[in-house]
Design a protein around this motif. Structure first.
Motif, mmCIF file in Angstrom:
data_model
loop_
_atom_site.group_PDB
_atom_site.id
_atom_site.type_symbol
_atom_site.label_atom_id
_atom_site.label_comp_id
_atom_site.label_asym_id
_atom_site.label_seq_id
_atom_site.Cartn_x
_atom_site.Cartn_y
_atom_site.Cartn_z
ATOM 1 N N GLY A 184 0.899 -0.916 -0.019
ATOM 2 C CA GLY A 184 -0.124 -0.116 -0.087
ATOM 3 C C GLY A 184 0.808 1.447 0.343
ATOM 4 N N ARG A 185 -0.178 2.242 -0.506
ATOM 5 C CA ARG A 185 1.542 3.636 -0.969
ATOM 6 C C ARG A 185 0.537 4.807 -1.246
ATOM 7 N NH1 ARG A 185 6.176 5.194 -2.897
ATOM 8 N NH2 ARG A 185 6.224 7.442 -4.322
ATOM 9 N N ALA A 186 0.869 5.165 -0.234
ATOM 10 C CA ALA A 186 0.021 7.486 -0.754
ATOM 11 C C ALA A 186 0.855 8.691 -0.604
ATOM 12 C CB ALA A 186 -0.482 7.532 1.142
ATOM 13 N N VAL A 187 0.650 9.101 -1.770
ATOM 14 C CA VAL A 187 1.769 10.457 -2.213
ATOM 15 C C VAL A 187 0.440 11.539 -1.664
ATOM 16 C CG1 VAL A 187 2.326 11.651 -3.553
ATOM 17 C CG2 VAL A 187 2.450 8.977 -3.471
ATOM 18 N N LEU A 188 1.341 12.108 -0.561
ATOM 19 C CA LEU A 188 0.368 13.293 -0.294
ATOM 20 C C LEU A 188 1.219 15.054 -0.128
ATOM 21 C CD1 LEU A 188 0.026 11.661 3.353
ATOM 22 C CD2 LEU A 188 -1.996 11.888 1.099
ATOM 23 N N PRO A 189 0.739 15.340 -1.828
ATOM 24 C CA PRO A 189 1.371 16.666 -2.091
ATOM 25 C C PRO A 189 1.257 17.489 -1.131
ATOM 26 C CG PRO A 189 -0.460 16.087 -3.198
ATOM 27 C CD PRO A 189 -0.946 15.311 -2.461
ATOM 28 N N LEU A 190 2.490 18.353 -1.142
ATOM 29 C CA LEU A 190 2.433 18.899 0.240
ATOM 30 C C LEU A 190 1.063 20.500 0.260
ATOM 31 C CD1 LEU A 190 6.189 18.866 1.908
ATOM 32 C CD2 LEU A 190 4.224 17.542 2.018
#
Length: 247
Positions: A158-164
């Motif tokens: 599982g992976r999440a990419v969160l823009p700052l």
């Protein structure tokens, strides 16, 4: 891994279930262990690529170079190409081959060949993107002085990419990446570590999206591997390049 077209955002309850599953898997790293463990420190350099050949099919690959403990040399070279089918927006099936060379210090080189199949579900949300991957591997593990060992292994990722800056769609700028992966031995457990759980990898990274097709990131990966008479905790500095190309 590529993120295909965005779909409608899931309910808050679905998001909570997904976050809980990721936290439960990652918490395995912090669980008390009665057996002795060895700590290692190494570095991994990785390139993950997806190339769209047509609207329905593409190529997937990753190349990784991993160091030995204390960065004393190269321990592993991994090359993993495959073919992907974009079944529907957010749903990708892939299959391929993997070569893993192991170069232990003061010992003969060992080679593992794998075939693999995987399903990836990806979704763009209002605050970032998430993806899950289920991969089945058929491992042909080379052993010096003995026949190759065959083993099946299942991996959940599982992976999440969160823009700052919180902007979506995310096209440029800094982001945080969070991921976890669990490895399960399905066969030949007695010849491996005598356990179903093989290892767990938890990862956090800071990255930069150069453009919609290129990400670079650097982060910390905690690899907990179960052995027959103990376990190993590998503290890894990973530098990764992610590219999405089209023909």
């Amino acid at each position: 891994m590529s993120t295909l077209a965005a779909t409608a955002a899931p309910s808050p309850r679905a998001l909570l279930r997904g976050a809980a599953a990721l936290l439960v898997a990652a918490s395995m790293l912090a669980a008390p262990r009665a057996i002795a463990s060895d700590d290692e420190q190494s570095g991994w350099l990785a390139w993950f690529n997806n190339t769209a050949l047509t609207p329905d099919f593409g190529l997937i690959s990753d190349v990784q170079v991993r160091s030995r403990d204390e960065w004393t040399g190269v321990r592993n070279l991994l090359v993993r190409p495959g073919l992907s089918w974009f079944a529907a927006p957010g749903h990708t099936f892939s299959a391929g081959y993997a070569y893993i060379g192991t170069y232990p210090e003061g010992a003969p080189t060992a080679t593992e060949h794998r075939t693999w199949q995987q399903y990836v579900f990806s979704r763009a949300l209002s605050f970032g993107s998430v993806s899950q991957r289920l991969r089945l591997e058929q491992r042909f593990i080379g052993r010096n002085g003995a026949d190759d060992l065959y083993s099946d292994r299942l991996r959940w990722f599982g992976r999440a990419v969160l823009p700052l800056d919180g902007a979506m769609p995310f096209r440029h700028g800094a982001f945080v990446a969070l991921q976890n992966e669990v490895f399960l031995n399905l066969s030949a457990r007695d010849e491996l570590n005598a356990r179903t759980l093989d290892q767990n990898r938890a990862y956090v990274a800071l990255g930069w999206r150069l453009n919609p097709t290129t990400d670079v990131e650097i982060g910390y990966l905690n690899q907990w591997t179960q052995r027959r008479n103990g376990d190993t905790v590998n503290h890894i500095l990973q530098v990764a390049l992610y590219t999405q190309l089209s023909r």
